[in-house]
Design an enzyme around this catalytic site. Structure first.
Site, PDB file in Angstrom:
ATOM      1  N   ASN A   9      -3.680   3.441   0.767  1.00  0.00           N
ATOM      2  CA  ASN A   9      -3.511   2.053   1.193  1.00  0.00           C
ATOM      3  C   ASN A   9      -2.496   2.037   2.337  1.00  0.00           C
ATOM      4  O   ASN A   9      -1.295   2.108   2.100  1.00  0.00           O
ATOM      5  CB  ASN A   9      -3.021   1.202   0.003  1.00  0.00           C
ATOM      6  CG  ASN A   9      -2.790  -0.241   0.391  1.00  0.00           C
ATOM      7  OD1 ASN A   9      -3.202  -0.683   1.462  1.00  0.00           O
ATOM      8  ND2 ASN A   9      -2.113  -0.986  -0.474  1.00  0.00           N
ATOM      9  N   LYS A  11      -1.750  -0.354   4.309  1.00  0.00           N
ATOM     10  CA  LYS A  11      -1.115  -1.672   4.524  1.00  0.00           C
ATOM     11  C   LYS A  11      -1.140  -2.007   6.030  1.00  0.00           C
ATOM     12  O   LYS A  11      -2.138  -1.743   6.671  1.00  0.00           O
ATOM     13  CB  LYS A  11       0.285  -1.681   3.916  1.00  0.00           C
ATOM     14  CG  LYS A  11       0.265  -1.161   2.461  1.00  0.00           C
ATOM     15  CD  LYS A  11       1.541  -1.341   1.730  1.00  0.00           C
ATOM     16  CE  LYS A  11       1.379  -0.793   0.314  1.00  0.00           C
ATOM     17  NZ  LYS A  11       2.529  -1.003  -0.518  1.00  0.00           N
ATOM     18  N   HIS A  97      -4.140  -7.359  -4.258  1.00  0.00           N
ATOM     19  CA  HIS A  97      -2.940  -6.508  -4.181  1.00  0.00           C
ATOM     20  C   HIS A  97      -1.701  -7.377  -4.379  1.00  0.00           C
ATOM     21  O   HIS A  97      -1.655  -8.523  -3.926  1.00  0.00           O
ATOM     22  CB  HIS A  97      -2.889  -5.799  -2.826  1.00  0.00           C
ATOM     23  CG  HIS A  97      -1.816  -4.749  -2.797  1.00  0.00           C
ATOM     24  ND1 HIS A  97      -0.505  -5.062  -2.558  1.00  0.00           N
ATOM     25  CD2 HIS A  97      -1.858  -3.411  -3.026  1.00  0.00           C
ATOM     26  CE1 HIS A  97       0.222  -3.947  -2.634  1.00  0.00           C
ATOM     27  NE2 HIS A  97      -0.584  -2.932  -2.914  1.00  0.00           N
ATOM     28  N   GLU A  99       1.084  -7.478  -2.997  1.00  0.00           N
ATOM     29  CA  GLU A  99       1.704  -8.038  -1.781  1.00  0.00           C
ATOM     30  C   GLU A  99       0.989  -9.312  -1.356  1.00  0.00           C
ATOM     31  O   GLU A  99       1.597 -10.224  -0.800  1.00  0.00           O
ATOM     32  CB  GLU A  99       1.707  -6.981  -0.667  1.00  0.00           C
ATOM     33  CG  GLU A  99       2.786  -5.940  -0.940  1.00  0.00           C
ATOM     34  CD  GLU A  99       2.483  -4.560  -0.412  1.00  0.00           C
ATOM     35  OE1 GLU A  99       1.552  -4.414   0.403  1.00  0.00           O
ATOM     36  OE2 GLU A  99       3.178  -3.617  -0.834  1.00  0.00           O
ATOM     37  N   GLU A 164      -0.723  -1.653 -10.921  1.00  0.00           N
ATOM     38  CA  GLU A 164       0.408  -1.451 -10.020  1.00  0.00           C
ATOM     39  C   GLU A 164       1.561  -2.373 -10.410  1.00  0.00           C
ATOM     40  O   GLU A 164       1.588  -3.545 -10.022  1.00  0.00           O
ATOM     41  CB  GLU A 164       0.000  -1.766  -8.579  1.00  0.00           C
ATOM     42  CG  GLU A 164      -1.086  -0.867  -8.036  1.00  0.00           C
ATOM     43  CD  GLU A 164      -1.013  -0.789  -6.517  1.00  0.00           C
ATOM     44  OE1 GLU A 164      -0.833   0.312  -6.004  1.00  0.00           O
ATOM     45  OE2 GLU A 164      -1.102  -1.839  -5.864  1.00  0.00           O
ATOM     46  N   GLY A 170       6.633   0.713  -3.500  1.00  0.00           N
ATOM     47  CA  GLY A 170       7.501   0.902  -2.327  1.00  0.00           C
ATOM     48  C   GLY A 170       8.971   1.013  -2.663  1.00  0.00           C
ATOM     49  O   GLY A 170       9.819   0.878  -1.782  1.00  0.00           O
ATOM     50  N   SER A 210       4.798   3.929  -5.866  1.00  0.00           N
ATOM     51  CA  SER A 210       5.674   5.071  -5.569  1.00  0.00           C
ATOM     52  C   SER A 210       5.093   6.415  -5.994  1.00  0.00           C
ATOM     53  O   SER A 210       5.818   7.309  -6.438  1.00  0.00           O
ATOM     54  CB  SER A 210       7.070   4.855  -6.184  1.00  0.00           C
ATOM     55  OG  SER A 210       7.691   3.714  -5.614  1.00  0.00           O
TER      56      SER A 210
HETATM   57  P1  PGA Z   1       3.588   2.652  -2.605  1.00  0.00           P
HETATM   58  O1  PGA Z   1       2.497   1.493  -2.514  1.00  0.00           O
HETATM   59  O2  PGA Z   1       2.861   3.941  -2.903  1.00  0.00           O
HETATM   60  O3  PGA Z   1       4.252   2.684  -1.246  1.00  0.00           O
HETATM   61  O4  PGA Z   1       4.541   2.299  -3.701  1.00  0.00           O
HETATM   62  C1  PGA Z   1       1.427   1.433  -3.411  1.00  0.00           C
HETATM   63  C2  PGA Z   1       0.592   0.210  -3.177  1.00  0.00           C
HETATM   64  O5  PGA Z   1       1.154  -0.842  -2.853  1.00  0.00           O
HETATM   65  O6  PGA Z   1      -0.636   0.240  -3.300  1.00  0.00           O
END
Ligand code: PGA
Length: 251
Positions: A9, A11, A97, A99, A164, A170, A210
């Protein structure tokens, strides 16, 4: 379900098509000669890169959109429809997602419409669910997210769920392998109640938050977890290649 799924992903990264091409090519080069038969590899780049990256993508690697519109077409400035991304070469779409839920105000009701749009366009939705607070009641929060996102959808056949936890995304602070597994089991139980045991047992459930080369095996090699959604660590070709190879060589 022996096959594992790894999704990159990206982003809102990288900032140019040239960099995006370099990142993809870097991973593809790094995987030359690797045996990918027990792995489904999916890249989710930003919309403007889809057409070009599709041309450069070797067979057997898929593209995902990071989102689709809740609407099929029409006067919705800035929206991108499920059919548009399907036509750009996507097989999958990430829907809901965190976000988008927490930073952009997306509701479970909108997510349900997006799931339906994705399915109608022939895309396989990757539905993201997860709790915001580490201390949250998972049964209640994930139960509601699943029930609302899946309302009116009669089969789970083309659906993947990504668990998630928002606090793990993140932050460099992943869930524990046991925590991720128990969330995956809970998701299977909830969808088993909505659908049936057969569909629930065959539903791919991924962990995201993460994930990196040091921890990917602890999540993905568990029987109840079918893969990973990788954000930050998918933006460095070497790191992401390492993650993929660790999962490929699991046996
Ligand atoms: P990350 O993001 O691996 O940077 O924690 C995962 C995601 O948001 O899908």
């Amino acid at each position: 379900m022996n096959r594992k799924i790894i999704i990159a992903n990206w982003k809102m990264n990288p900032q140019t098509l040239e960099e995006a091409g370099r990142l993809l090519d870097g991973v593809v080069q790094g995987l030359k000669g690797a045996d990918s038969k027990n792995l489904e590899l999916v890249f989710a780049p930003p919309f403007p890169y889809l057409f070009e990256l599709k041309k450069r993508l070797p067979r057997g690697i898929s593209l995902a959109a990071q989102d689709v519109s809740f609407s099929e077409r029409g006067a919705y400035t800035g929206e991108v429809s499920a059919l548009m991304v399907k036509n750009a070469g996507c097989d999958y779409a990430i829907i809901g997602h965190s976000e988008r839920r927490w930073k952009l105000g997306e509701t479970n009701e909108t997510i349900n419409l997006k799931m339906k749009q994705a399915l109608a366009a022939g895309l396989k939705p990757i539905l993201a669910v997860g709790e915001k607070e580490e201390s949250a009641d998972l049964t209640q929060i994930i139960g509601a997210q699943l029930a609302k996102a899946l309302a009116g959808i009669i089969s789970l056949e083309d659906i993947t769920i990504a668990y998630e936890p928002v606090w793990a995304i993140g932050t460099g602070k992943p869930d524990t392998p046991d925590g991720a597994l128990s969330a995956a089991l809970l998701i299977r139980k909830i969808v088993g109640n909505i659908y049936d045991n057969y569909q629930s047992e065959n539903l791919p459930i991924l962990y995201g938050g993460s994930v990196n080369a040091d921890n990917v095996k602890s999540f993905v090699l568990q029987k109840g977890i079918n893969g990973a959604l990788v954000g930050g660590a998918s933006l460095v070709a070497q790191d992401f290649t390492k993650i993929i190879k660790l999962v490929m060589n699991r046996e």
